[in-house]
Write an enzyme that holds these catalytic residues in place. Structure first.
Site, PDB file in Angstrom:
ATOM      1  N   ASP A  99     -16.683   0.296   0.025  1.00 15.33           N
ATOM      2  CA  ASP A  99     -15.418  -0.217  -0.518  1.00 15.33           C
ATOM      3  C   ASP A  99     -14.387  -0.460   0.574  1.00 15.33           C
ATOM      4  OD1 ASP A  99     -15.629   2.817  -0.720  1.00 15.33           O
ATOM      5  OD2 ASP A  99     -13.475   2.572  -0.921  1.00 15.33           O
ATOM      6  N   ASN A 100     -14.707  -0.103   1.814  1.00 13.96           N
ATOM      7  CA  ASN A 100     -13.828  -0.370   2.949  1.00 13.96           C
ATOM      8  C   ASN A 100     -14.381  -1.475   3.845  1.00 13.96           C
ATOM      9  OD1 ASN A 100     -12.127   1.664   2.086  1.00 13.96           O
ATOM     10  ND2 ASN A 100     -12.936   3.191   3.484  1.00 13.96           N
TER      11      ASN A 100
ATOM     12  N   LYS B  45       0.856  -1.189   0.000  1.00 11.63           N
ATOM     13  CA  LYS B  45       0.000   0.000   0.000  1.00 11.63           C
ATOM     14  C   LYS B  45       0.894   1.243   0.000  1.00 11.63           C
ATOM     15  CE  LYS B  45      -3.684   2.313   2.588  1.00 11.63           C
ATOM     16  NZ  LYS B  45      -4.571   2.239   3.781  1.00 11.63           N
TER      17      LYS B  45
ATOM     18  N   ARG C 243     -13.661  -6.829  -1.224  1.00  6.58           N
ATOM     19  CA  ARG C 243     -14.550  -5.931  -0.472  1.00  6.58           C
ATOM     20  C   ARG C 243     -15.980  -6.015  -1.027  1.00  6.58           C
ATOM     21  NH1 ARG C 243     -10.691  -1.653   0.537  1.00  6.58           N
ATOM     22  NH2 ARG C 243      -8.629  -2.489   0.052  1.00  6.58           N
TER      23      ARG C 243
END
Length: 493
Positions: free
Chosen positions: A260-261, A117, A187
């Site tokens: 999306d989290n 990330k 997700r």
């Protein structure tokens, strides 16, 4: 953006890789390589996570590993890619999103995905730069491991590397890459993406992949007349309900619960503007960007259900019946309160359920909120009182002594038939002495910005065993300083 045609050094870290997510095909991702950073250095390393991956200590501490986990070298056997997904952000459909600054190295033979990330631009970066900054990377590294040690399902963190390469946020900061690990990073938004585009073939392939890999019992269920996709929705709902109960009990605020989290496995994922509560305030908003309070601490359980409803809409083409899809969400409404009450009973040292427990819990939370009593310190001191400490150590936390005394009498009466030793053991194993408070993270970050990473290592050691006493480190379990309330954490990272 680094294309596959670009030459980079290949290093062998002794890990073996399997196809995993990449087997779904090119509709689900874009293949590309991380963008290198100049002169990387180690910020933090997690040896226990390395052992779980099968990465030996010598290789983990090598220059090859430093290069690989910064994105400066390619790991032998990997097929690096960024995945595409969509989602609702702050309750509004945001359309296509995707891994805008994360690149998946691949899946190990042990069934764990490894992702960088902050590793540079991808086709899904939109207006972003594909980078992460040192402060947010340290926070995610530490909190991932803190949550794991608390027994809360979460993505994990292997390491953080830094570079002096500048990144502009509210001000100029330096770059970092956090290497994170999970069984999968899929997700809710991955399903929303294909549903919104009416691409049912890809939607079905994704659901089948998730069921076969992570929820195989859905194939043989007699629930919903054997509808495996409805069973998947129910299983995800139940995992999410249990996760939210744990968040609420420990006083954890996620801060940006967009669809999306949200992990399809019920993991805590995407540590952005998170916070563990200091003073107990049910309406606390930890995200400075959340001006409406959508993701306030007391709103999290309802938001999780709203997100699950979005997932149900995405899966509807596969489930085939709206009533069945809605029914698959119903267990959330019973599992969340039951799980939450069970967690709170453990915090109170109550091994068995009683009808008196719910009012005891509600009265206590009202008292804590009334004076914004420090949440971690209250619970740890109460645990120590049951273990034999003076009750005044808890009573002194309250201005309303009469209110506390009345509650404590009820608490004592409830404990009348419970072994004090058994209750104390349960409480000390349920109420951590150490949590990752904002000011502790900030102190470690500021030291790391001066190239002193010892604070990160110390915090990691404490947070990996948060229920232990760790004599000599009492300052890390004390009241936050006055300046802690001025720390602002936003979505910018």
């Amino acid at each position: 953006m680094s294309t596959l045609a670009e030459e980079t050094e290949v290093v062998d870290l002794g890990l073996r890789w399997v196809p995993g997510f990449s087997s779904l095909g090119p509709a689900f991702f874009t293949e590309l390589r991380p963008t290198p950073l100049p002169e990387p250095y180690w910020v933090g390393r997690n040896l226990s996570m390395a052992m779980e991956l099968g990465l030996d200590a010598d290789r983990f501490e090598s220059d090859d590993a430093l290069a690989a986990f910064t994105g400066n070298a390619r790991v032998a056997g990997t097929r690096t890619l960024a995945t595409v997904y969509s989602g609702h952000q702050f309750g509004v459909w945001a359309g296509q999103l995707g891994d805008g600054r994360a690149i998946l190295l691949g899946e190990t033979e042990g069934g764990l995905e490894v992702q960088l990330k902050g590793s540079g631009l991808t086709p899904y970066s939109r207006m972003g730069d594909g980078r992460a900054v040192l402060r947010s990377s340290i926070r995610e590294f530490l909190c991932s491991e803190a949550m794991n040690a608390l027994g809360i399902p979460t993505t994990r963190a292997l390491c953080v590397t830094g570079s002096d390469a500048p990144v502009r946020r509210e001000e100029i900061e330096t770059s970092a890459v956090v290497t994170r690990v999970a069984p999968t990073f899929i997700r809710f938004g991955h399903f929303e993406h294909f549903a919104a585009r009416e691409r049912d073939e890809e939607l079905r392939a994704l659901a089948d992949y998730v069921i076969d890999r992570y929820y195989p019992a859905c194939r043989t269920t007699d629930r919903f007349n054997g509808n495996a996709y409805a069973a998947l929705l129910e299983a995800v709902s139940e995992r999410t309900a249990a996760l939210l109960a744990q968040w609420q009990a420990v006083g954890f605020c996620h801060g940006v619960m967009n669809t999306d989290n949200m992990s399809i496995l019920g993991l805590t994922i995407d540590y952005g503007p998170f916070q563990f509560l200091d003073g107990f305030d049910p309406r606390h908003i930890c995200n400075h960007s959340d001006t409406s309070g959508r993701y306030a601490y007391n709103q999290q359980p309802n938001v999780a259900y709203w997100n699950l409803f979005c997932l149900a809409q995405a899966l509807l083409p596969l489930v085939g019946d709206q009533e069945i899809a809605v029914a698959a969400l119903e267990s959330y409404k019973t599992i969340f309160p039951d799980e939450y009450e069970a967690r709170m009973r453990a915090k109170l040292g109550l091994p068995d359920r009683s009808d008196a427990d719910r009012p005891l819990i509600e009265q206590l939370l009202k008292l804590l909120a009334q004076e914004k009593v420090d949440y971690p310190i209250f619970w740890r001191r109460l645990s120590r009182v049951v273990a034999g400490d003076n009750p005044d150590t808890v009573r002194d936390l309250f201005i309303d002594r009469d209110g506390f005394d009345a509650w404590f009498r009820s608490f004592t009466e409830r404990h009348a038939d419970i072994s004090p030793a058994k209750a104390a053991d349960l409480m000390l194993a349920s109420n951590p002495k150490f949590v990752l408070r904002n000011h502790l993270g900030q102190q470690a970050i500021e030291a790391s910005q001066r190239k002193d990473h010892s604070g990160v290592a110390t915090l990691l050691a404490l947070l990996e065993s948060p229920f232990e006493e760790h004599a000599g480190h009492e300052d890390f379990a004390g009241f936050p300083p006055d300046w802690a309330s001025t720390i602002e954490i936003s979505c910018s990272s």
